[in-house]
Scaffold this motif. Structure first.
Motif: not given
Length: 432
Positions: A3-15, A21-27, A285-292
């Motif tokens: 289980h992950l909360n909204q802010e964490t989902i917005a940063l990690h889910t789907g990748q 390359t081990k890229s941290r950012a989504v290519p 999405l990564e900054s959505l919670a903070v901005r909203v």
């Protein structure tokens, strides 16, 4: 982690981290096409018998991360990213309704949606019956054997009518049709329609999800809970030769709707979201919670400031004490009612025009959900294609001014509003 909360989902889910390359950012996969293993592999992809990528009009790895992440934020099972919010609505509706069939829609809608429903969909043979969204008896009475969906907006544009999603879902399901909700104004940070019984969510990701006024896009999210086995939805349950004589329910299970939307209209209409825009929306999405959160704080402060201003006649923001929707805000929008609201100033239409013409910090543009504060006159712009009667039904009056409050310093926003209000009053005085 289960289980992950909204802010964490917005940063990690789907990748899944790139194994090479081990890229941290989504290519950013800026590619049109993908190499097949052999002819059998290619054929299996085209018939939905194997997972993978065949052409970026259908799917793309960067888009896939964005789709999965937004679906997770909405508590849905899958998403489909498209070229605009309008494309998302059109594809969602035409996936459900064919010529000779109908949609029931609440009338407090964005002008472009209202025009799509009243002018364009009839050209495809689809009738839209508009109803007063707060009158649940009227909503139910409009549903008949031809109805294929009920459509509403979480927060109406620009009326700010809050949809009673749970009640609308109950009515829709009583007649075996899905509830489709445009959640653009709320975002999944403020409200999750699927958790209250909605079946499909659409977004203009151009707005808060992008957040910076740089990219056009839209998305459709499938809740995965609607039973497509009702006779109304034969195209979901009948064998389709294009996917190996299986039905979409057989081929995709709980993801039947989004798979059908992507495979049919997504493919045929070509309303594709570019991978670059998907990549930008991932950043959003990564900054959505903070901005909203800050959008809401600023909007509340501006609304309260305008209520006290002697040149302001009225303010419509759902969390103000005199607003009759407070019970719906508490239920559906406990974190706040967003950053968009409307108001009117003394002097009516001419004063409203003078106000807009004199803002300096605020931007006069046809957009909302930007980090910058925005202003517009809906009656002459976003809702100008509607008749006077349709404008009133959707909550637009001649003197209504719509604000989208951004992330500037709140005192700077107030100062700009103050000077523009003063100039507007002076201008109307000269006109008189």
């Amino acid at each position: 982690m289960t289980h992950l909360n909204q802010e964490t989902i917005a940063l990690h889910t789907g990748q899944t981290v790139d194994p090479i390359t081990k890229s941290r950012a989504v290519p950013l996969y800026q590619t049109t096409s993908y190499v097949f293993d052999d002819t059998e592999h290619a054929a299996s992809l085209f018939k939905l018998q194997a997972s993978g990528y065949l052409y970026s009009r259908n799917a793309n790895p960067t888009n896939a991360v964005f789709e999965e992440r937004l679906a997770a934020l909405e508590d849905g099972v899958a998403g489909f990213a498209v070229s605009s919010g309008q494309a998302a609505i059109l594809i969602a509706i035409l996936t459900l309704a064919q010529a000779g069939e109908e949609i029931v829609a609440t009338n407090a809608l964005y002008g472009g949606t209202y025009t799509l429903f009243s002018k364009t969909l009839p050209r495809f043979g689809v009738t839209v019956r508009f109803v007063e969204g707060t009158n649940l008896q009227e909503v139910e009475a409009a549903i008949n054997e031809k109805t294929r969906a009920v459509f509403t907006e979480t927060i109406g544009n620009p009326s700010l009518q809050i949809a009673d999603i749970e009640a609308l879902a109950t009515i829709a399901h009583r007649h075996d049709v899905p509830l489709v909700v445009d959640n653009t104004f709320a975002t999944p940070y403020l409200s999750k329609p699927l958790t209250f019984g909605a079946d499909i969510v659409v977004h203009s990701t151009t707005k808060f999800i992008g957040g910076h006024g740089t990219s056009l896009g839209g998305a459709i999210i499938d809740g995965g809970t609607f039973e497509w086995k009702a006779p109304r939805f034969k195209t979901f349950i009948e064998p389709n030769e294009l996917i190996g004589d299986r039905s979409f329910v057989e081929a995709a299970g709980e993801k039947a709707f989004i798979t059908k939307a992507r495979f049919e209209l997504g493919h045929d209409l070509g309303a594709t979201l570019s991978p670059f825009n998907a990549w930008l929306f991932i950043q959003g999405l990564e900054s959505l919670a903070v901005r909203v959160r800050q959008h809401v704080v600023n909007a509340q402060a501006v609304a309260e400031f305008l209520v006290q201003h002697d040149q302001v006649e009225w303010v419509n923001y759902p969390t103000l004490p005199e607003n009759n929707q407070l019970h719906l805000v508490e239920k559906y929008l406990p974190k706040g009612a967003g950053s968009i609201f409307s108001f009117g100033i003394k002097g009516g239409l001419e004063a409203a025009k003078a106000f807009i013409n004199n803002v300096e910090l605020l931007s006069h543009v046809a957009n909302v959900g930007d980090s910058k504060s925005l202003v517009i006159h809906p009656a002459s712009t976003s809702h100008s294609r509607l008749t006077a009667e349709q404008q009133l039904a959707s909550g637009v009056t001649p003197g209504l001014i719509r604000l989208s409050i951004g992330l500037e310093d709140i005192e700077d926003i107030k100062n700009d509003l103050t000077q523009a209000l003063q100039k507007a009053t002076n201008a109307v005085g000269v006109l008189k």
